[in-house]
Design an enzyme around this catalytic site. Structure first.
Site, PDB file in Angstrom:
ATOM      1  N   THR A  33       0.670  -1.075  -0.100  1.00 19.58           N
ATOM      2  CA  THR A  33       0.077   0.113   0.068  1.00 19.58           C
ATOM      3  C   THR A  33       0.963   1.428  -0.057  1.00 19.58           C
ATOM      4  O   THR A  33       1.551   1.419   0.943  1.00 19.58           O
ATOM      5  CB  THR A  33      -0.721   0.124   1.508  1.00 19.58           C
ATOM      6  OG1 THR A  33      -1.885  -1.261   1.259  1.00 19.58           O
ATOM      7  CG2 THR A  33      -1.835   1.248   1.168  1.00 19.58           C
ATOM      8  N   HIS A 157       1.491   5.773   3.369  1.00 20.84           N
ATOM      9  CA  HIS A 157       2.172   4.402   3.769  1.00 20.84           C
ATOM     10  C   HIS A 157       3.550   4.202   3.003  1.00 20.84           C
ATOM     11  O   HIS A 157       4.403   3.630   3.669  1.00 20.84           O
ATOM     12  CB  HIS A 157       1.333   3.373   3.435  1.00 20.84           C
ATOM     13  CG  HIS A 157       1.508   2.174   4.368  1.00 20.84           C
ATOM     14  ND1 HIS A 157       2.646   1.758   4.594  1.00 20.84           N
ATOM     15  CD2 HIS A 157       0.668   1.257   4.902  1.00 20.84           C
ATOM     16  CE1 HIS A 157       2.581   0.686   5.512  1.00 20.84           C
ATOM     17  NE2 HIS A 157       1.206   0.281   5.544  1.00 20.84           N
ATOM     18  N   GLY A 162       2.754   1.504  10.338  1.00 23.33           N
ATOM     19  CA  GLY A 162       1.758   1.806  11.467  1.00 23.33           C
ATOM     20  C   GLY A 162       2.508   2.027  12.665  1.00 23.33           C
ATOM     21  O   GLY A 162       2.317   3.155  13.541  1.00 23.33           O
ATOM     22  N   ARG A 262      -1.771 -14.996  20.796  1.00 24.11           N
ATOM     23  CA  ARG A 262      -2.836 -14.429  20.566  1.00 24.11           C
ATOM     24  C   ARG A 262      -3.185 -14.295  18.943  1.00 24.11           C
ATOM     25  O   ARG A 262      -4.286 -14.516  18.260  1.00 24.11           O
ATOM     26  CB  ARG A 262      -3.377 -13.223  21.133  1.00 24.11           C
ATOM     27  CG  ARG A 262      -3.588 -13.182  22.605  1.00 24.11           C
ATOM     28  CD  ARG A 262      -3.617 -11.923  23.332  1.00 24.11           C
ATOM     29  NE  ARG A 262      -2.612 -10.837  23.146  1.00 24.11           N
ATOM     30  CZ  ARG A 262      -2.938  -9.611  23.231  1.00 24.11           C
ATOM     31  NH1 ARG A 262      -3.652  -8.930  23.701  1.00 24.11           N
ATOM     32  NH2 ARG A 262      -1.759  -8.981  22.893  1.00 24.11           N
ATOM     33  N   ASP A 293       6.899  -7.082  11.431  1.00 22.32           N
ATOM     34  CA  ASP A 293       7.567  -6.162  11.931  1.00 22.32           C
ATOM     35  C   ASP A 293       8.901  -6.415  12.090  1.00 22.32           C
ATOM     36  O   ASP A 293       9.104  -7.413  12.712  1.00 22.32           O
ATOM     37  CB  ASP A 293       7.172  -5.313  13.119  1.00 22.32           C
ATOM     38  CG  ASP A 293       8.074  -3.883  13.553  1.00 22.32           C
ATOM     39  OD1 ASP A 293       8.945  -3.682  12.777  1.00 22.32           O
ATOM     40  OD2 ASP A 293       7.421  -3.179  14.285  1.00 22.32           O
ATOM     41  N   ARG A 297      13.774  -8.104  14.511  1.00 21.61           N
ATOM     42  CA  ARG A 297      14.122  -9.443  13.925  1.00 21.61           C
ATOM     43  C   ARG A 297      15.522  -9.487  13.027  1.00 21.61           C
ATOM     44  O   ARG A 297      15.908 -10.467  12.578  1.00 21.61           O
ATOM     45  CB  ARG A 297      13.149 -10.046  12.905  1.00 21.61           C
ATOM     46  CG  ARG A 297      11.784 -10.452  13.546  1.00 21.61           C
ATOM     47  CD  ARG A 297      10.572 -10.862  12.602  1.00 21.61           C
ATOM     48  NE  ARG A 297       9.409 -11.410  13.438  1.00 21.61           N
ATOM     49  CZ  ARG A 297       9.388 -12.763  13.551  1.00 21.61           C
ATOM     50  NH1 ARG A 297       9.907 -13.579  13.103  1.00 21.61           N
ATOM     51  NH2 ARG A 297       8.241 -12.967  14.266  1.00 21.61           N
ATOM     52  N   ASP A 313       5.486  -8.235   4.244  1.00 15.44           N
ATOM     53  CA  ASP A 313       4.338  -9.401   4.296  1.00 15.44           C
ATOM     54  C   ASP A 313       4.756 -10.539   3.960  1.00 15.44           C
ATOM     55  O   ASP A 313       5.379 -10.742   2.839  1.00 15.44           O
ATOM     56  CB  ASP A 313       3.155  -9.000   3.178  1.00 15.44           C
ATOM     57  CG  ASP A 313       2.349  -7.448   3.528  1.00 15.44           C
ATOM     58  OD1 ASP A 313       2.273  -7.547   4.966  1.00 15.44           O
ATOM     59  OD2 ASP A 313       2.042  -6.904   3.046  1.00 15.44           O
ATOM     60  N   SER A 386      -1.970  -7.187  12.864  1.00 16.24           N
ATOM     61  CA  SER A 386      -2.077  -7.078  14.251  1.00 16.24           C
ATOM     62  C   SER A 386      -1.687  -5.593  14.343  1.00 16.24           C
ATOM     63  O   SER A 386      -0.693  -5.111  14.262  1.00 16.24           O
ATOM     64  CB  SER A 386      -0.983  -7.912  14.865  1.00 16.24           C
ATOM     65  OG  SER A 386      -1.039  -7.831  15.995  1.00 16.24           O
ATOM     66  N   ASP A 396      -3.260  12.041  24.112  1.00 23.37           N
ATOM     67  CA  ASP A 396      -3.786  13.262  25.186  1.00 23.37           C
ATOM     68  C   ASP A 396      -3.068  14.297  24.424  1.00 23.37           C
ATOM     69  O   ASP A 396      -1.751  14.366  24.915  1.00 23.37           O
ATOM     70  CB  ASP A 396      -3.457  13.039  26.564  1.00 23.37           C
ATOM     71  CG  ASP A 396      -4.171  14.075  27.431  1.00 23.37           C
ATOM     72  OD1 ASP A 396      -4.715  15.016  26.674  1.00 23.37           O
ATOM     73  OD2 ASP A 396      -3.856  14.408  28.619  1.00 23.37           O
TER      74      ASP A 396
END
Length: 456
Positions: A33, A157, A162, A262, A293, A297, A313, A386, A396
């Site tokens: 993207t 992007h 992210g 999870r 990510d 790694r 990906d 994720s 804030d």
């Protein structure tokens, strides 16, 4: 449909001189993207609402201009170079800040699912303009009749993934509150050999750069792309998450090491439910896209605060019949095998693969521009991203923390996100886009499995 009136638009530039010149982008910046990705925050008025109405916009403009001194790539522009590659022109042209208002109230948005009602709250990017004219970041502040506000961002992007985008927003909020910068961004993309020539052929097979499977009997994705989609927010309590993890791990071979995470569990559950809801034939090939990510790694890990794209990906594949007939742990094992391939050597091999390509256009997902040629992870495939470890919440700007933060509108079949529950109670939320014809069946399969497990 929520009606929003646009009051004003401002160009916000760095408050001090910044680097002026071209920056090479890494391979990860230039594939997948490369359009803008929206996120949105909602704030209710409360005892923490310490500013008058006009001060909110002034605070955002001032702090945005100051934070752009540190994150100056966001104030630049992209330009095309040879081979459908991109470079970043750091020219301090600035970002766009839009002021808007609406007679709607926050309660009109229900659970804040990424519906068409959010579209008017997110800044629109005119992709008909040349890429070198498009701001890399757009912000919209919308004030509601109840006194609440929304703050939405659309960030290219091609400049930030992210992790980096949320790092920027967190630092922007720090400066707005009068605090010093927390973690300075690391802006040198040479650590990922940005702009360098290829030095070797890839040493792994990179199936993730091929087009995913088609529906059996189809010769292209054209018909599937035309079908209407809908979005749902599917909530899982901590108990339901633990129940699914138990289901996955009860069928895990003892030699498989640690229990399924999870992500490995919930992504597997989404994959199986999608196969069921779409009514696939048992022999239908299907793929799930998994965003990894690479920061930690790589050896050595990327510098703290690396600002750019450091995700890649990979795909897990299977046949629908096996995925739905075998225990949940089978799908989890397929996902784990794909994730565990991503080592330092694998990342550099993927970079070499891309550097050896004479043209990157086939790897650029331009479906947001109406292009039918880019990768398509709709039926029979899907992508599960994720956000479980991202610094999403507690932003804030000086008027208290958000009551909701999530993705902006998205309407591409097969797109899904796994988000942590806002209250930090161990719950999760799955934001899922599917074809309208499949969503009700998906929801039934999604929750039915946990009900059956509780009976057992």
């Amino acid at each position: 449909m929520v009606v929003v009136s646009l009051k004003a638009s401002y160009t916000v530039k760095p408050s001090e001189p910044t680097f002026d010149g071209r920056l090479s982008l890494s391979e990860w910046d230039q594939i997948g993207t490369i359009t803008h990705v929206p996120t949105i925050y909602f704030y209710r008025p409360s005892q923490d609402w310490i500013m008058r109405d006009g001060d909110i916009l002034a605070t955002l403009r001032d702090s945005l201009s100051r934070v752009l001194v540190h994150f100056y790539p966001l104030a630049g522009r992209l330009c095309w170079i040879q081979g459908s590659r991109l470079e970043l022109e750091c020219n301090a042209m600035g970002v766009q800040l839009i002021e808007a208002e609406s007679q709607a109230t926050l309660d009109d948005f229900g659970d804040f699912a990424p519906s068409p009602d959010l579209e008017s709250l997110v800044p629109c990017v005119n992709y008909n303009s040349p890429i070198h004219e498009l701001p890399l970041m757009l912000v919209q502040l919308t004030k509601f009749s109840c006194g609440g506000i929304s703050l939405s961002t659309s960030i290219s992007h091609a400049v930030a993934d992210g992790q980096s985008a949320l790092h920027f927003i967190d630092e922007w909020a720090r400066l707005a509150r009068g605090e010093p910068l927390g973690t300075p961004p690391f802006l040198d993309r040479k650590v990922l050999r940005a702009g360098d020539s290829p030095i070797a052929p890839p040493c792994f097979d990179h199936a993730e750069f091929s087009h995913p499977p088609l529906l059996m009997g189809a010769s292209s994705t054209v018909e599937e792309r035309k079908k209407g989609t809908t979005v749902s927010l599917l909530k899982l309590t901590k108990t339901q998450v633990e129940r699914l993890k138990k289901m996955a791990n009860d069928s895990r071979p003892t030699e498989c090491g640690r229990p399924y995470s999870r992500y490995e569990t919930i992504a597997a559950h989404i994959w199986r439910c999608a196969c069921n809801a779409r009514g696939h034939k048992p022999e239908q090939p299907t793929a799930i896209g998994i965003c990894i990510d690479s920061r930690s790694r790589m050896r050595p890990p990327l510098p703290q605060g690396y600002f750019g794209n450091a995700t890649l990906d990979v795909i897990a594949t299977g046949r629908s019949g096996e995925l739905v007939s075998k225990p949940l742990g089978y799908a989890s094992s397929r996902i784990r095998a794909a994730i565990e391939k991503v080592t330092d050597e694998y990342v550099w091999s993927a970079i070499d693969f891309l550097k050896n390509q004479p043209d990157l256009s086939q790897f650029q997902d331009l479906h947001a521009l109406g292009n039918d040629e880019g990768p398509f992870y709709g039926n029979p495939n899907l992508g599960v991203i994720s956000w479980l470890t991202l610094p999403m919440y507690g932003i804030d700007f000086g008027w208290g923390k958000e009551v909701y933060m999530g993705p902006g509108p998205h309407d591409f079949d097969g797109d899904s996100l796994i988000l942590p529950g806002h209250d930090g109670d161990g719950s999760l939320v799955v934001a899922l886009c599917l074809q309208v014809a499949h969503m009700d069946a998906f929801k039934n399969f999604f929750y039915e499995a946990m009900a059956e497990s509780s009976i057992d």
